[in-house]
Design an enzyme around this catalytic site. Sequence first.
Site, PDB file in Angstrom:
ATOM      1  N   HIS A 100     -16.039  -4.461   5.870  1.00 37.41           N
ATOM      2  CA  HIS A 100     -15.175  -4.073   4.757  1.00 37.41           C
ATOM      3  C   HIS A 100     -15.240  -5.056   3.599  1.00 37.41           C
ATOM      4  O   HIS A 100     -14.314  -5.178   2.821  1.00 37.41           O
ATOM      5  CB  HIS A 100     -13.723  -3.889   5.216  1.00 37.41           C
ATOM      6  CG  HIS A 100     -13.575  -2.860   6.290  1.00 37.41           C
ATOM      7  ND1 HIS A 100     -14.048  -1.573   6.134  1.00 37.41           N
ATOM      8  CD2 HIS A 100     -13.054  -2.923   7.536  1.00 37.41           C
ATOM      9  CE1 HIS A 100     -13.791  -0.897   7.234  1.00 37.41           C
ATOM     10  NE2 HIS A 100     -13.210  -1.693   8.110  1.00 37.41           N
ATOM     11  N   LYS A 149       0.827  -1.209   0.000  1.00 41.38           N
ATOM     12  CA  LYS A 149       0.000   0.000   0.000  1.00 41.38           C
ATOM     13  C   LYS A 149       0.864   1.263   0.000  1.00 41.38           C
ATOM     14  O   LYS A 149       0.544   2.231  -0.688  1.00 41.38           O
ATOM     15  CB  LYS A 149      -0.920   0.017   1.227  1.00 41.38           C
ATOM     16  CG  LYS A 149      -2.081  -0.967   1.155  1.00 41.38           C
ATOM     17  CD  LYS A 149      -3.040  -0.711   2.316  1.00 41.38           C
ATOM     18  CE  LYS A 149      -3.811  -1.951   2.744  1.00 41.38           C
ATOM     19  NZ  LYS A 149      -4.852  -2.352   1.819  1.00 41.38           N
ATOM     20  N   GLU A 192      -3.367   7.718   7.652  1.00 42.03           N
ATOM     21  CA  GLU A 192      -4.241   8.459   6.724  1.00 42.03           C
ATOM     22  C   GLU A 192      -5.303   9.204   7.492  1.00 42.03           C
ATOM     23  O   GLU A 192      -5.701   8.783   8.584  1.00 42.03           O
ATOM     24  CB  GLU A 192      -5.039   7.501   5.825  1.00 42.03           C
ATOM     25  CG  GLU A 192      -4.309   6.792   4.801  1.00 42.03           C
ATOM     26  CD  GLU A 192      -5.195   5.931   3.916  1.00 42.03           C
ATOM     27  OE1 GLU A 192      -4.640   5.473   2.931  1.00 42.03           O
ATOM     28  OE2 GLU A 192      -6.395   5.695   4.207  1.00 42.03           O
ATOM     29  N   ARG A 244      -6.574  -7.590 -11.287  1.00 45.53           N
ATOM     30  CA  ARG A 244      -7.285  -8.786 -11.761  1.00 45.53           C
ATOM     31  C   ARG A 244      -8.708  -8.396 -12.118  1.00 45.53           C
ATOM     32  O   ARG A 244      -9.088  -7.240 -11.968  1.00 45.53           O
ATOM     33  CB  ARG A 244      -7.325  -9.826 -10.635  1.00 45.53           C
ATOM     34  CG  ARG A 244      -7.920  -9.198  -9.381  1.00 45.53           C
ATOM     35  CD  ARG A 244      -8.166 -10.180  -8.284  1.00 45.53           C
ATOM     36  NE  ARG A 244      -8.383  -9.521  -7.011  1.00 45.53           N
ATOM     37  CZ  ARG A 244      -9.534  -9.015  -6.590  1.00 45.53           C
ATOM     38  NH1 ARG A 244     -10.603  -9.073  -7.367  1.00 45.53           N
ATOM     39  NH2 ARG A 244      -9.641  -8.430  -5.430  1.00 45.53           N
TER      40      ARG A 244
HETATM   41  P1  ADP Z   1      -7.939  -3.886   2.445  1.00 40.38           P
HETATM   42  O1  ADP Z   1      -6.799  -3.986   1.460  1.00 40.38           O
HETATM   43  O2  ADP Z   1      -7.621  -4.498   3.779  1.00 40.38           O
HETATM   44  O3  ADP Z   1      -9.245  -4.293   1.854  1.00 40.38           O
HETATM   45  P2  ADP Z   1      -8.453  -1.047   1.898  1.00 40.38           P
HETATM   46  O4  ADP Z   1      -7.370  -0.041   1.985  1.00 40.38           O
HETATM   47  O5  ADP Z   1      -8.900  -1.487   0.542  1.00 40.38           O
HETATM   48  O6  ADP Z   1      -8.043  -2.315   2.802  1.00 40.38           O
HETATM   49  O7  ADP Z   1      -9.726  -0.532   2.710  1.00 40.38           O
HETATM   50  C1  ADP Z   1     -10.848  -1.368   2.946  1.00 40.38           C
HETATM   51  C2  ADP Z   1     -12.050  -0.552   3.383  1.00 40.38           C
HETATM   52  O8  ADP Z   1     -11.733   0.211   4.548  1.00 40.38           O
HETATM   53  C3  ADP Z   1     -12.563   0.470   2.374  1.00 40.38           C
HETATM   54  O9  ADP Z   1     -13.444  -0.093   1.409  1.00 40.38           O
HETATM   55  C4  ADP Z   1     -13.268   1.460   3.297  1.00 40.38           C
HETATM   56  O10 ADP Z   1     -14.556   0.952   3.657  1.00 40.38           O
HETATM   57  C5  ADP Z   1     -12.386   1.482   4.547  1.00 40.38           C
HETATM   58  N1  ADP Z   1     -11.343   2.571   4.488  1.00 40.38           N
HETATM   59  C6  ADP Z   1     -10.101   2.497   3.950  1.00 40.38           C
HETATM   60  N2  ADP Z   1      -9.432   3.667   4.056  1.00 40.38           N
HETATM   61  C7  ADP Z   1     -10.242   4.531   4.694  1.00 40.38           C
HETATM   62  C8  ADP Z   1     -10.123   5.919   5.123  1.00 40.38           C
HETATM   63  N3  ADP Z   1      -9.029   6.630   4.916  1.00 40.38           N
HETATM   64  N4  ADP Z   1     -11.195   6.471   5.747  1.00 40.38           N
HETATM   65  C9  ADP Z   1     -12.328   5.749   5.984  1.00 40.38           C
HETATM   66  N5  ADP Z   1     -12.493   4.457   5.622  1.00 40.38           N
HETATM   67  C10 ADP Z   1     -11.472   3.838   4.983  1.00 40.38           C
END
Ligand code: ADP
Length: 667
Positions: A235, A116, A200, A292
């Site tokens: 999530h 990430k 973040e 993908r």
């Molecule tokens: P993973 O790779 O574990 O799935 P992500 O970075 O894709 O993690 O985030 C998964 C979920 O977490 C997102 O779809 C959202 O619902 C929540 N999320 C991620 N980043 C943020 C943020 N900065 N603020 C609020 N919610 C977030």
Amino acid sequence: MFTKILIANRGEIACRVAATARRMGIRTVAVYSEADAGAKHVAVCDEAVCIGPAAAKESYLRAEKLIEVALATGAQAIHPGYGFLSENAEFAKACAEKGLVFIGPPASAIDAMGSKSAAKALMEKAGVPLVPGYHGDQQDTAFLNAQADAIGYPVLLKASAGGGGKGMRVVEKSADFADALASCKREAINSFGDDKVLVEKYLQRPRHIEIQVFADTHGNCVYLFERDCSVQRRHQKVIEEAPAPGMTAERRQAMGEAAVAAARAVGYVGAGTVEFIANQEGSFYFMEMNTRLQVEHPVTEMITGTDLVEWQLRVAAGEQLPAQQAALQINGHAIEARIYAENPEKGFLPSIGTLKYLRTPEAVEFSLGQGNEPAAFRIDSGVREGDTISPFYDPMIAKMIVWGKDRTEALARMRQALAQYRIVGLHTNIAFLSRLMHSAPFTQADLDTGLIERHHDSLFPAAVPPTAAVLALAVAGLLQNEQQAGSDPWQSSHGWRMNLPLIRTLNFSEEEQQIAVSLQYGAGGAHQLQAGDTKCAMQIRQAQAGQIQLSLDAHTISGEVIWDGEKVHVFTGGQHTELHYHDPLAHAGDAEAEGGRLTAPMPGKIVAVMTEKGRAVKKGEPLLIMEAMKMEHTISAPHDGEIAEILYAVGDQVSEGAQLLAFAQTH
Ligand code: ADP
């Protein structure tokens, strides 16, 4: 174009890829684990090879074995589907080394998006908007705490190597930062072997909006617009739709171009998805890129009139993208609901078992349908009636996809489709999805990732007792059964003799609730029903193979009644009710019968066998321990007796109701 491909996956995505390959005249090789020998994906492919035992580690994740099978069967390319090896750069490399085409991006692009932090650094360079935050190498507590203070609370800590929603912590204030960081790092090192984290801004009520991108090896790269996947639980996506409600043309173009910039920055080729998190007012930030095809790709296919698997195959074979940006347009609205074998009332716990009865709305499969408009109903599924959902893989049963000229029409069709989807044999989320589709926030497109949690009370209403209509259908179903079996105790005159009414009490239960229904037979089938204080006149109009129509007082009611042992499933008015019927005859002599059969109270795994064949045991003595729903359950001897046979060993999976051991009672 390829003449033969190997599909290194299972379930609906394997069937999905096979459907397009077949249409294009490409032969397909399926691979399967021992648990999947009879699976649909094996049946729909031209050839199939067993690659090992049920556990994914020993079958679908065996990169070398998959390559060996591809070479042995003469396949020129491997489609990895999603999950399993689809985002494994080593596998992509190994394919290339053996002269096989990996249907996906180059290994370097998979690697670039794997971390990430590194992905964010790359995106920053490419001018893609990022959530305000810090994703650099400095990791000491005071430094990160100062970063968080500068960003402003709440902040989100994320494991840089994380995924699947793991390794994330929300921090509300500076005083909590150090503890949250320590705990996040602990989880990160344990889960991913790397304790690097990033900080973040934590967005309030965000939406998850992602862009489908596609690139070829000739330097073309396009976006196929967006999908809104905000409706999530833990999530994880539950409902996806395209286009995103409320999206303006300018923002769509800005997000599309940002996604294309992201893809170009890593030298992307093939299908990819750039995920953004968006504020309610529309600002959006890069979250991650999935290298993908996504589970939710069909909604994009329905609104763009494309077949993304065909695009993947063409690009992998070296062709140009089938369409340029200017030729791509949005037509109508599509919604996808993921139908899972799970129990929403028990925290969405997976439910394993057999699909004993499966009826779906009339729909096309894995395609857009034919004609000028996309089909209104589409189902992508890797299972058929009689198949089992095993504990080894993802418990998804199907993806129900609907298309309409606008969101209102699509939503109406989704409600209709869910009302017609009938499954008996395991728990499903269909009723939950249906409540979600009727809920005010979803109807009004008031979407954000917290929708399900915030509306928990209305989405999980307290159970209501079965309605008179449901009970009447259950009774009608029972009478029909008895008639067919010739066991209706009053069959000679349908219960009516010499002008004297005959009354029977029928005992049902729902969960713990006992429901007694009194049935008073009347002349010419004009029966009276009473349950509690409710009295109704019931007349069966039609009853055929579970399809029942009856009049109840002044109303006409129709529904379907399916028997599964002593369970009666009533489907009516879009609702599914499961009742238990207590048959007085069937239970005569139960006491003796139960002594000889010890059955699994729920699906699970045998973790200990504490007795052996031929051993004399005392009442209450523990015999077996099974693990189910993360808890251990001890199966004890119901009487003094002798173990006649033990039918399972430690490590075996057992389904609900399976006989575990035979027991001879001593008198
Ligand atoms: P993973 O790779 O574990 O799935 P992500 O970075 O894709 O993690 O985030 C998964 C979920 O977490 C997102 O779809 C959202 O619902 C929540 N999320 C991620 N980043 C943020 C943020 N900065 N603020 C609020 N919610 C977030």
